[in-house]
Design an enzyme around this catalytic site. Structure first.
Site, short mmCIF file in Angstrom:
data_model
loop_
_atom_site.label_atom_id
_atom_site.label_comp_id
_atom_site.label_asym_id
_atom_site.label_seq_id
_atom_site.Cartn_x
_atom_site.Cartn_y
_atom_site.Cartn_z
NE ARG A 375 -3.62 -2.14 2.76
CZ ARG A 375 -4.65 -2.65 2.09
NH1 ARG A 375 -5.09 -2.03 1.01
NH2 ARG A 375 -5.23 -3.77 2.49
NE ARG A 405 -10.75 -7.73 0.50
CZ ARG A 405 -10.56 -8.70 1.41
NH1 ARG A 405 -10.27 -8.38 2.64
NH2 ARG A 405 -10.66 -9.96 1.06
CG HIS A 435 0.74 -8.68 3.75
ND1 HIS A 435 0.97 -8.84 5.11
CD2 HIS A 435 -0.10 -7.63 3.64
CE1 HIS A 435 0.28 -7.94 5.79
NE2 HIS A 435 -0.38 -7.19 4.93
CE1 TYR A 468 -3.15 3.02 9.75
CE2 TYR A 468 -2.10 1.21 8.58
CZ TYR A 468 -3.18 2.07 8.76
OH TYR A 468 -4.29 1.95 7.95
CG HIS A 592 -0.13 -2.12 11.05
ND1 HIS A 592 0.93 -2.31 10.20
CD2 HIS A 592 -1.22 -2.59 10.38
CE1 HIS A 592 0.51 -2.85 9.06
NE2 HIS A 592 -0.79 -3.04 9.15
#
EC number: 2.7.4.1
Length: 687
Positions: A375, A405, A435, A468, A592
C-alpha cells in the site's frame, strides 16, 4: 489426559467486538471531543468494509448442506443473524452517542451542528445562495417509474429517497432518488460565526432545505427525503494468472465491484414503512441486510470533521523523535554499516526510510534496489526515490502487489508510473499476495557486493506511518542480506524457496517455524527452564496455530498476547487456556506491529514480521519475519512490549464473555502505552 475439543470465537463475531472497542473510544469522555467524532468515523468505515468483504463470504456459504456446516464448524445463517443483532445494537449505541452525547458536548464548546429546520432567515439566505452556486448543478434527481428498471445504487454512496405527495391521497405519490455529491464537495459547511458561536451544517441538510429548488416543476403538497446507503459485495473474482491480461481483468473487476450484490441497506429509521417496503421490493435484499440507522449515513466522512474550537479538542501532535545516534545529516549507509538501527513509527520519523531510499538513488556505489510494495501513499516519496534511482542508472526491481484489497486502482496507477520511468515492475504472484515489507540495496564495496536491508512490520507508506504503530529495522547483516537476495530471486522467477536460516518466510516456512518455537517453550517448561511466549499482532484466527498455543498453555507455558483486532482464541478456560492472557490496545494510533517473543531458556528470541496469525498469512501470502540480532535493539523492543502489557488505560481484556472490559494492572499508577512509549524513547535520547 483426554484430548479436549478446541474452543474458538467465530472470527466475524470477534471482529465485531473489535469494532466495539473503537466505539468505546468514541464514548470515552477522556478522549478529546473531535477525536471522539473521528472514532465514530472509523467505526462506520470499518463496518462498511465488514459488509463489503466478510458478510458476502458468509452469504455465499449460507446455502451449504449440513455436512459442509459440520466441516466448517458453524452455521453461516446463524452467524449472519447474530451479526445483525450485534450490529443493530451497536448502531443504536452509535446514534445515541452522537445525538445525545457528542452533539450536546459540542454545544458546551459553543459549536452547533444544525439542520435545515434550525435556520434563521439570514443563514437560510446564505445556504440558499450556496446551494444555487455550488450544489444545484451537481444534483441529478432520478424519477422512479414502475415501468422502468430500478436504478443501480452505487456502493456506499448516500442517496436521498424522496417522496412527493399530493393533497388528493387517491393519487399515487411520486418517488425519486438523489445522490449526495460527497466526492466533489465537503460534507461540512461552516456558517458565518454569530456572537462567538460556531455553526456547522451537513451537506445533506442543505439539500433537504432546498428540495423545492430541485423539484419545482412537479405538483406536490408535501415533500420528504430520507437517507439510504447500500453496501455491496466488494470481493473480486479474478483469473489469478499474473499477466498483462490480468491488469485488464482487474480493472474490469473493479468496475464490477461497484455493482456487487447488495449486502446491507442502512436506512433512516424515521422513514415511513410504505417507503421502506417499496425499496425492499426493488432491491435484492434479505431481512438480515436491513439495518435501521439515523438521518446521517456514511459517517466515515466525519474523519475530516472540522475543528472550529479549541486546540485541546484534538490530540496534541507530538513531534517525531530522532533515532539515537542515527544522523539524517550524514550518510545513512555509513552509519548502518557499523550497527543495526530500529525505527519505531510513528514515535520516530519515516524520513529515515525515505533518506535510505534517496541515498540509494544517488550513491555511485549502489547498483541495485529490490523492494516489495503493498500500500502506497497518494503522493508517494517512496515512488519518487525509486524513479530517481532508475534515472541514475540503478537497476530497480519493484514488486507491486496489485491484489491489495481496495488499493488495486492506486497500485495500478503506480505500476504504470514506475514502468514509464524505467523501473522493472513485477505484478505479484499467481494465487498468492505478496504482503512482505522488505527492501534490499546492493552496494559495491572494494569489488564485493554488500547488502543493506530495510525490513518492517508496516508498509512503505509515509501517510500511514504517522498513524500506525510499526517497527522497521536497518541492517547490513550479510546472512539476512543473502537470504533476502535469494527471496527476491524467487519472487522474480515466481517460485518459493525454503530452508532459510534467519528469515521466517510464508507460505512455506512460517507455520512450521513458529510451531517449532512453541514446542521449544514447552520443552523448556518441562525442563524447568525459563519459558514464556509473548505475541503481538493484528489478528489471531488460524485454528491450528491457536491449538498449538492451547497446547503450550496446558504444558504450563505462560502466554501473553496483544491482539488489536479479531481474536478467535478464548483465554482463561480450564484444561485449555488458563495460562493465556489477551489484551487489545485501541488508542490514538493504530497498533499494527507484529512482534514475537519466546523465552528460550532465559535468552529471549525476538522476531518482527509482516504476518498475522491468520491462515491466509501463514499459507497463502508471501510474508517475511526476521530475527532481532542486535542486543540493544532486542532490549528496546522488549521494553516497548512490556510497556504495552502494563497498559491499564487503553487496553481491554479479551475474554470468553466478550465484554471488552478495561485491563487493570496497578490501580495506583496510570499506564498508557502509547504515551509511555514516546516518553521512554524521548528519555533514551538523554541517556
Amino acid at each position: 489426559m483426554a484430548k479436549v475439543k478446541i474452543q474458538l470465537t467465530n472470527r466475524e463475531i470477534s471482529w465485531l467486538y473489535f469494532n466495539e472497542r473503537v466505539l468505546q473510544e468514541a464514548a470515552d469522555i477522556s478522549v478529546p471531543l473531535i477525536e471522539r467524532i473521528r472514532f465514530l468515523a472509523i467505526f462506520s468505515s470499518n463496518l462498511d468494509e465488514f459488509y463489503r468483504v466478510r458478510v458476502p463470504t458468509l452469504s455465499k456459504l449460507s446455502n451449504i448442506n449440513e455436512k459442509a456446516k459440520e466441516l466448517l464448524g458453524y452455521n453461516p445463517k446463524k452467524i449472519i443473524k447474530e451479526i445483525k443483532e450485534i450490529v443493530v445494537n451497536q448502531e443504536r449505541r452509535f446514534d445515541d452517542l452522537y445525538e445525545n452525547g457528542i452533539i450536546k458536548e459540542l454545544e458546551e464548546e459553543r459549536i452547533f451542528i444544525i439542520n435545515e429546520r434550525q435556520l434563521n432567515v439570514k443563514r437560510g439566505e446564505f445556504l440558499r445562495s450556496y446551494f444555487r452556486d455550488k450544489l444545484l448543478s451537481t444534483l441529478v434527481p432520478i424519477m422512479l417509474n414502475e415501468n422502468k428498471p430500478f436504478p443501480e445504487l452505487r456502493d456506499r454512496a448516500i442517496y436521498f429517497f424522496v417522496r412527493l405527495s399530493k393533497k388528493d391521497k387517491k393519487e399515487k405519490s411520486q418517488y425519486s432518488l438523489i445522490e449526495i455529491p460527497l466526492k466533489s464537495l465537503e460534507r461540512f459547511i461552516v456558517l458565518p460565526e454569530t456572537n462567538n458561536l460556531k455553526y456547522i451544517i451537513l451537506l445533506d441538510d442543505i439539500i433537504r432545505y432546498c428540495l423545492d429548488d430541485i423539484y419545482f416543476i412537479f405538483e406536490y403538497s408535501s415533500i420528504e427525503a430520507y437517507s439510504i446507503q447500500l453496501t455491496r459485495d466488494a470481493e473480486l473474482t479474478l483469473d489469478t494468472s499474473i499477466s498483462e491480461k490480468f491488469i485488464d481483468t482487474l480493472t474490469k473487476s473493479l468496475q464490477k465491484r461497484k455493482k456487487g450484490k447488495p449486502m446491507r441497506l442502512l436506512y433512516d429509521n424515521n422513514m415511513p414503512l410504505t417507503m421502506l417496503n417499496y425499496l425492499v421490493a426493488k432491491l435484492d435484499l434479505t431481512a438480515d441486510g436491513l439495518i435501521p440507522g439515523s438521518r446521517y449515513h456514511n459517517f466515515r466522512n466525519f474523519i475530516s470533521f472540522p475543528n472550529v474550537g479549541r486546540a485541546e479538542l484534538e490530540y496534541h501532535k507530538d513531534a517525531p523523535l530522532p533515532v539515537k545516534d542515527l544522523d539524517l545529516g550524514k550518510s545513512i549507509f555509513s552509519q548502518i554499516a557499523k550497527r543495526d538501527y530500529l525505527i519505531n513509527l510513528p514515535y520516530q520519523s519515516f524520513d529515515y526510510i525515505i533518506h535510505f531510499l534517496r541515498e540509494a538513488a544517488i550513491d555511485p556505489k549502489v547498483t541495485e534496489i529490490n523492494i516489495t510494495l503493498y500500500r502506497l501513499a497518494a503522493n508517494s516519496r517512496v515512488i519518487n526515490a525509486l524513479i530517481n534511482a532508475a534515472k541514475n542508472g540503478k537497476k530497480v526491481n519493484c514488486l507491486v502487489e496489485l491484489k491489495a484489497r481496495f488499493d488495486e486502482q492506486n497500485n495500478i496507477y503506480w505500476m504504470n508510473k514506475l514502468e514509464e520511468e524505467g523501473v522493472n515492475v513485477s505484478y505479484g504472484l499467481q494465487d498468492y499476495k505478496v504482503h512482505s515489507k522488505i527492501c534490499l540495496v546492493t552496494r559495491m564495496e572494494k569489488g564485493k557486493a554488500v547488502y543493506y536491508a530495510s525490513l518492517a512490520t508496516g508498509n512503505f507508506n509515509e501517510k500511514t506511518s504517522k498513524l500506525y504503530a510499526d517497527h522497521s529495522i536497518f541492517t547490513t547483516h550479510q546472512g539476512i542480506g543473502n537470504e533476502l537476495k535469494r527471496l527476491f530471486r524467487g519472487l522474480d522467477k515466481k517460485v518459493f524457496y525454503d530452508d532459510y536460516k534467519f528469515l521466517v518466510v510464508s507460505p512455506l516456512e512460517t507455520r512450521n517455524k513458529v510451531y517449532g518455537l512453541i514446542a521449544d517453550e514447552i520443552k523448556n517448561q518441562a525442563q524447568g527452564k525459563p519459558a514464556f511466549i509473548i505475541l503481538k499482532m493484528n489478528s489471531l484466527a488460524d485454528e491450528a496455530m491457536i491449538g498449538k498455543l492451547y497446547e503450550a498453555s496446558n504444558a504450563g507455558v505462560k502466554i501473553q498476547l496483544i491482539v488489536r483486532g479479531m481474536c478467535c482464541l478464548i483465554p482463561g478456560i480450564a484444561e485449555m487456556s488458563k495460562n493465556i492472557e489477551v489484551i487489545s490496545i485501541v488508542d490514538k494510533y493504530l497498533e499494527h506491529a507484529r512482534v514475537w517473543v519466546f523465552g528460550n531458556g532465559g535468552n529471549e528470541k525476538v522476531f518482527l514480521s509482516s504476518a498475522d496469525f491468520m491462515t491466509r498469512n501463514l499459507d497463502q501470502r508471501v510474508e517475511v519475519g526476521f530475527p532481532i540480532l542486535d542486543a540493544e535493539i532486542k532490549k528496546e523492543l522488549l521494553d516497548i512490549i512490556h510497556i504495552q502489557l502494563l497498559d491499564n488505560t487503553k487496553a481491554r481484556e479479551i475474554n470468553a464473555s466478550n465484554t471488552n472490559r478495561y485491563h487493570r494492572t496497578d490501580e495506583g499508577v496510570k499506564h498508557r502505552a502509547q504515551i509511555d512509549i514516546y516518553t521512554y524513547l524521548k528519555n533514551k535520547l538523554l541517556s
